[in-house]
Design a protein around this motif. Structure first.
Motif, short mmCIF file in Angstrom:
data_model
loop_
_atom_site.label_atom_id
_atom_site.label_comp_id
_atom_site.label_asym_id
_atom_site.label_seq_id
_atom_site.Cartn_x
_atom_site.Cartn_y
_atom_site.Cartn_z
N ARG A 136 0.70 -1.31 -0.06
CA ARG A 136 0.14 0.12 0.05
C ARG A 136 0.85 1.13 0.04
N ASP A 137 1.73 1.26 0.83
CA ASP A 137 2.87 2.29 0.87
C ASP A 137 3.43 2.63 -0.70
N LEU A 138 3.93 1.67 -1.06
CA LEU A 138 4.75 1.64 -2.35
C LEU A 138 3.69 2.11 -3.44
N ASP A 139 2.29 1.73 -3.51
CA ASP A 139 1.18 2.11 -4.38
C ASP A 139 0.89 3.47 -4.35
N ASN A 140 0.90 4.00 -3.14
CA ASN A 140 0.62 5.59 -2.81
C ASN A 140 1.85 6.25 -3.29
N PHE A 141 3.09 5.94 -3.21
CA PHE A 141 4.17 6.73 -3.76
C PHE A 141 3.99 6.66 -5.00
N ALA A 142 4.05 5.65 -5.88
CA ALA A 142 3.94 5.26 -7.31
C ALA A 142 2.63 6.42 -7.82
N ALA A 143 1.47 6.34 -7.07
CA ALA A 143 0.48 7.13 -7.44
C ALA A 143 0.73 8.73 -7.50
N ALA A 144 1.57 8.84 -6.38
CA ALA A 144 1.90 10.60 -6.43
C ALA A 144 3.24 10.97 -7.16
N ASN A 145 3.79 9.90 -7.76
CA ASN A 145 4.94 10.31 -8.58
C ASN A 145 5.04 9.69 -9.78
N ASP A 146 3.73 9.36 -10.47
CA ASP A 146 3.55 8.90 -11.92
C ASP A 146 3.27 10.02 -12.83
N ALA A 147 3.69 10.04 -14.06
CA ALA A 147 3.75 10.99 -14.94
C ALA A 147 3.78 10.62 -16.33
N GLN A 148 2.59 10.92 -17.25
CA GLN A 148 2.68 10.47 -18.72
C GLN A 148 2.32 11.99 -19.44
N LEU A 149 3.26 12.45 -19.87
CA LEU A 149 3.41 13.89 -20.46
C LEU A 149 2.94 13.68 -22.00
N SER A 150 2.13 14.53 -22.70
CA SER A 150 1.80 14.80 -23.93
C SER A 150 1.73 16.16 -24.50
N ILE A 151 2.06 16.06 -25.83
CA ILE A 151 1.81 17.30 -26.75
C ILE A 151 1.38 16.83 -27.70
N ASN A 152 0.17 17.41 -28.17
CA ASN A 152 -0.66 17.03 -29.17
C ASN A 152 -0.31 18.05 -30.16
N LEU A 153 -0.19 17.68 -31.39
CA LEU A 153 -0.10 18.32 -32.58
C LEU A 153 -1.31 18.80 -33.62
N GLN A 154 -2.07 19.60 -33.62
CA GLN A 154 -3.38 19.97 -34.39
C GLN A 154 -3.24 20.79 -35.64
N ALA A 155 -3.76 19.78 -36.58
CA ALA A 155 -3.61 20.77 -38.12
C ALA A 155 -4.35 22.03 -37.97
N GLN A 156 -3.73 23.06 -38.52
CA GLN A 156 -4.40 24.47 -38.53
C GLN A 156 -4.88 24.58 -39.90
N GLY A 157 -4.74 23.88 -40.84
CA GLY A 157 -5.39 24.09 -42.06
C GLY A 157 -5.75 22.69 -42.65
N VAL A 158 -5.16 22.19 -43.95
CA VAL A 158 -5.48 21.05 -44.33
C VAL A 158 -4.86 19.88 -43.59
N ALA A 159 -5.54 18.74 -43.15
CA ALA A 159 -5.10 17.71 -42.81
C ALA A 159 -4.10 17.07 -43.68
#
Length: 372
Positions: free
Chosen positions: A199-222
């Protein structure tokens, strides 16, 4: 509290009590069997000298030569910290460990044939290592080698949650069966302590997990799928993982940072950042299938800090955005400014520091197992 809730609490308490009682009874039964002569099929017999004994039907393998048997020299007792191989699998930081100590060295192939058919306890993976009779190091079991001690481990936590009482009971049951087959009583950890650590390890992991994303969205033609692939390859995404998933791969530097000695060998490829887009478009027969959004994804605990993965992701996003005429947005479609990305990078440094303080640096084999 309603009667239904009270009844559920009572049932839950009875189940946990039954699990504890079952574990105690199995331990008593194993000690009782070892105290009296065996009348059924014998357990595995450790080998000594140049003879290897078959583990089925009491048969014996042919002798390698006619030399007299030699006695394996005794090894010094294992210290509490455990002598570790350079790239360990089992780690007391994230595993509950059971030990089996043998009177004489046992062949690796004999141990392999006695392992449980399923190497899982519920959703949690199980691992097995032996202490090599010659080197004294812990390693995955190898045919042809002999071992003076075996360890079985179950992972205490993962992204699916902490080890629970039912999973721990399944692990203990498999260890008891393995102990019977080996003729060696398992040295079991305390159940309450193991679950508390989980339980202690799971609490630590939940507090220090990160999956970062940057989305690229077409501004004109796909973009077409082929054009997106071409620009992604120009930006360094050279490895295809699956349909609609490319990877930016780098190699480990010759010198790793503090605590990163078991990340990977120098020069070994490491997948840092993924580029994801519509898998159906990637599988379509038409290479001109339009795509208007792509995502760069960094699974922070999985990638060594020494590779500067977030900085590399920002550079790739900038380059791709210019080539594709795309804007950088978050998951909600809001624009991502340089200032907001700088703030994320500062938070990321604190996350790396927290992982290091727990002896779980990003990108190590142990950390990768925990955050999986």
């Amino acid at each position: 509290m309603g009667q239904l809730q009270q009844a559920l609490l009572v049932v839950g308490a009875l189940i946990i009590a039954a699990v504890v009682a079952l574990n105690l009874w199995q331990s008593w039964q194993l000690r009782r069997r070892r105290a009296r002569p065996e009348t059924s099929s014998p357990p595995i017999k450790p080998s000594s000298g140049s003879e290897l004994h078959a583990i089925e039907h009491g048969q014996r393998e042919p002798e390698l030569d006619d030399r007299p048997e030699r006695v394996e020299p005794e090894l010094a007792p294992v210290e509490p910290g455990r002598t570790r191989a350079p790239a360990p699998h089992i780690d007391p930081l994230i595993d509950a460990i059971v030990s089996f100590l043998f009177e004489l060295p046992v062949p690796g192939e004999a141990l392999q044939q006695r392992l449980p058919r399923s190497s899982r306890a519920g959703t949690k993976p199980m691992l097995f290592e032996g202490r090599n009779a010659q080197s004294g190091l812990w390693e995955a079991l190898q045919p042809g080698a002999r071992y003076v001690e075996l360890q079985a481990a179950v992972q205490l936590a993962s992204r699916s949650g902490p080890l629970n009482a039912i999973e721990y009971s399944e692990f203990v049951t498999k260890c008891h069966a393995l102990g019977e087959a080996l003729g060696a009583a398992p040295d079991l950890p305390d159940m309450a302590e193991a679950l508390e650590q989980a339980r202690d390890l799971d609490n630590f992991a939940a507090a220090n997990d990160a999956q970062l994303s940057i989305n690229l969205q077409a501004q004109g033609v796909a973009w077409s799928v082929d054009y997106l692939r071409q620009q992604a390859q120009a930006a360094g995404f050279t490895t295809t993982l699956s349909a609609g998933r490319l990877a930016l791969v780098d190699v480990m530097p010759a010198s790793a940072g503090p605590g990163e000695t078991d990340i990977a060998e120098p020069g070994r490829p490491v997948s840092m950042v993924q580029l994801q887009f519509d898998a159906q478009a990637a599988l379509a027969d038409n290479p001109e299938m339009p795509v208007s959004r792509a995502t760069l994804l960094l699974d922070v605990p999985q990638v060594p800090q020494a590779l500067r993965p977030f900085a590399r992701m920002r550079e790739a996003a900038q380059r791709l955005g210019q080539a594709l005429d795309a804007k950088q947005v978050d998951d909600n479609g809001a624009p991502l400014s340089h200032t907001s990305l700088d703030q994320i990078e500062q938070q990321l440094q604190r996350l790396y520091a927290a992982l290091d303080a727990r002896s779980l640096p990003a990108g190590t084999a142990t950390t990768q197992r925990l955050f999986s």
